[in-house]
Write an enzyme that holds these catalytic residues in place. Structure first.
Site, PDB file in Angstrom:
ATOM      1  N   HIS A  54       0.831  -1.220   0.000  1.00 45.00           N
ATOM      2  CA  HIS A  54       0.000   0.000   0.000  1.00 45.00           C
ATOM      3  C   HIS A  54       0.859   1.262   0.000  1.00 45.00           C
ATOM      4  O   HIS A  54       0.505   2.270   0.628  1.00 45.00           O
ATOM      5  CB  HIS A  54      -0.960   0.008   1.193  1.00 45.00           C
ATOM      6  N   ASN A 127     -10.219  -3.178   2.095  1.00 45.71           N
ATOM      7  CA  ASN A 127      -9.945  -3.030   0.673  1.00 45.71           C
ATOM      8  C   ASN A 127     -11.230  -2.678  -0.075  1.00 45.71           C
ATOM      9  O   ASN A 127     -12.299  -2.587   0.525  1.00 45.71           O
ATOM     10  CB  ASN A 127      -9.367  -4.331   0.091  1.00 45.71           C
TER      11      ASN A 127
END
Length: 505
Positions: A54, A127
């Site tokens: 990320h 997510n």
């Protein structure tokens, strides 16, 4: 407007912003120019390590407001009580790309939220998909490495990706999401968000429930075509960051409706598949969505580094009324995320303004002590150990809600549980393909898979990939085989115009 003068970091006046101090006719720079040394030394250290996962992302601040007062029947958490409005921070991101990678590579998107509640910070780290590639945290480093770069060429590699996926059939459900339109969202505003894991809620009476979070975009859900994503990757690698910033700056605040699925505590024991398996969704027919409230993002960060790059989100940050579940991936993340922040940002990352709690006593009565960059501290008379007999803070299970506990009636094992009838790896992926996708979406995912698997050079891995999709759906597997045979060798499959993307997962 008063005149401003440059100072050193210690507040002393600076003689020049333009010229370093030198000695003699040949202009030798001196180390006694402490401002020059300070500037260069600070410059060398002005970055922190990027996130291993990320790394590329952006975010904004906003509020979460409860709209359904009945939700308090399921949890005592302060942020979910009737009419409560809570300040919050959201960070969106890609998963596999580095900090400079394009926003529009095919990838899952991170959906990390920090709620500054009256009882401390609650972090929900999810997510834009309701499932994940694996169900056990011991596989996570291997999975991420398979999506990163080869150690020699430093290039990303379809063989490496498909080798891992086809050897881990539990990945089928998430890969089906990824290869569909959700793998290329048009913007962060136009994608759904999910807590993904199963969590535990505890109400004021001590009743326990299992819960899954769903954030539904009020802007709708829109994806990019393969060609649009490729064009944007070349022309505007920061497309998603720019889109979110400009819409908020213009007053067009994005909103999401939070809905939850609630499973009675006892149902989990004999449900038809393991409800704590991160590769599975709960069918809405079994556990319908319940309205909770609205999340609105309405304030851009003033400084990206201080407020987004240094923001830390950890699934271990629970508040009373919310707890963990026996989800093996969640339990691994409870350790690994907080540990990553201690390394990446620093031991006292929670003291930074963006991460500090906003309740009446922002640093609480923690017994954490010292460490690099520590600047918050209690009075000298406050004890630094527990238990103590001097009136220091003490733990209170009732106040905390005892959220970390659940019943366990089995021995510790390393094998996967086999107590549920439908704990297979391909069933939900196949149902998604046959019953959720329309004809156009089926055509798109076939095109995407053909291009992606077509770039695999190993005959063995390619054959496994075909079998992988045959296990998802026999007709899809047959069409994939036919397409690959027609396309020929991998070097031919990647010709311009075929729509395949080289290892952009």
């Amino acid at each position: 407007m008063s005149e401003k003068f440059t100072t050193t970091n210690a507040g002393a006046p600076v003689a020049s912003d333009q010229h370093s101090q030198t000695v003699g006719n040949d202009g030798v720079t001196t180390l006694t120019d402490h401002y020059l040394v300070e500037k260069l030394a600070q410059f060398n250290r002005e970055r922190v390590p990027e996130r291993v996962v990320h790394a590329k992302g952006g975010g904004a601040f906003g509020t979460f407001t409860v709209t359904n007062p009945e939700i308090a029947n399921y949890t005592r958490a302060a942020l979910f009580q009737p009419g409560v409005e809570t300040e919050m921070l959201a960070r969106f991101s890609s998963v596999a790309g580095e900090s400079g990678s394009p926003d529009t590579w095919r990838d899952p998107r991170g959906f990390a939220l920090k709620f500054y509640t009256s009882e401390g910070n609650y972090d929900l780290v999810g997510n834009n998909t309701p499932v994940f590639f694996i169900r056990d945290g011991i596989k996570f480093p291997d999975f991420i490495r398979s999506q990163k770069r080869l150690p020699g060429s430093h290039l990303r590699d379809n063989d490496m990706q498909w080798d891992f996926w086809t050897l881990q059939p539990e990945s089928a459900h998430q890969v089906t999401w990824l290869m569909g339109e959700r793998g290329l969202p048009r913007s962060w505003r136009e994608m759904q968000g999910y807590g993904s894991h199963t969590y535990q809620w505890i109400n004021a009476e001590g009743e326990r429930f299992w819960v899954k979070y769903h954030f539904k975009s009020q802007q709708g859900v829109h994806g990019l075509s393969i060609d649009e994503a490729a064009q944007l990757a070349g022309s505007d690698g920061d497309h998603h960051i720019r889109d979110l910033y400009e819409h908020i700056e213009a007053g067009d605040f994005p909103r999401w409706d939070l809905k939850v699925q609630i499973m009675p505590y006892e149902d989990a024991k004999d449900y038809r598949f393991n409800p704590f398996d991160l590769t599975k969704v709960w069918p809405h027919g079994d556990y319908p969505l319940i309205d909770v409230g609205v999340m609105e993002l309405n304030k851009n960060p003033e400084n990206y580094f201080a407020q987004i790059e240094q923001a830390t989100f950890a699934p271990s940050n629970f508040v009373p009324g919310i707890g963990a579940s026996p989800d093996k991936m969640l339990m691994a993340r409870i350790f690994s995320y907080a540990d990553a922040h201690r390394y990446r940002v620093g031991t006292n990352h929670a003291d930074l303004p963006v991460n500090a709690a906003k309740n009446a006593d922002p640093h609480g009565h923690s017994y954490s002590k010292d460490g690099a960059m520590r600047y918050s501290f209690s009075s000298a008379s406050t004890p630094v150990y527990a238990p103590n007999s001097t009136g220091g803070a003490h733990a209170d299970a009732e106040r905390a809600g005892d959220a970390g506990n659940w019943e366990s009636d089995g021995e510790m094992v390393r094998a996967a549980a086999t107590l549920h009838a439908e704990d297979d790896d391909f069933g939900q992926a196949g149902t998604m393909y046959r019953e959720v996708f329309d004809d156009q979406q089926k055509a798109h995912i076939l095109e995407q898979i053909t291009g992606h698997v077509g770039a695999v050079k190993s005959d063995d891995i390619r054959e496994r990939a075909i079998q992988y999709w045959t296990n998802v759906d026999a007709d899809l597997g047959a069409k994939l085989r036919s397409n690959l045979e027609a396309a020929g060798a991998p070097e031919e499959a990647g010709e311009p115009g075929t729509g395949w993307e080289p290892a952009q997962v």
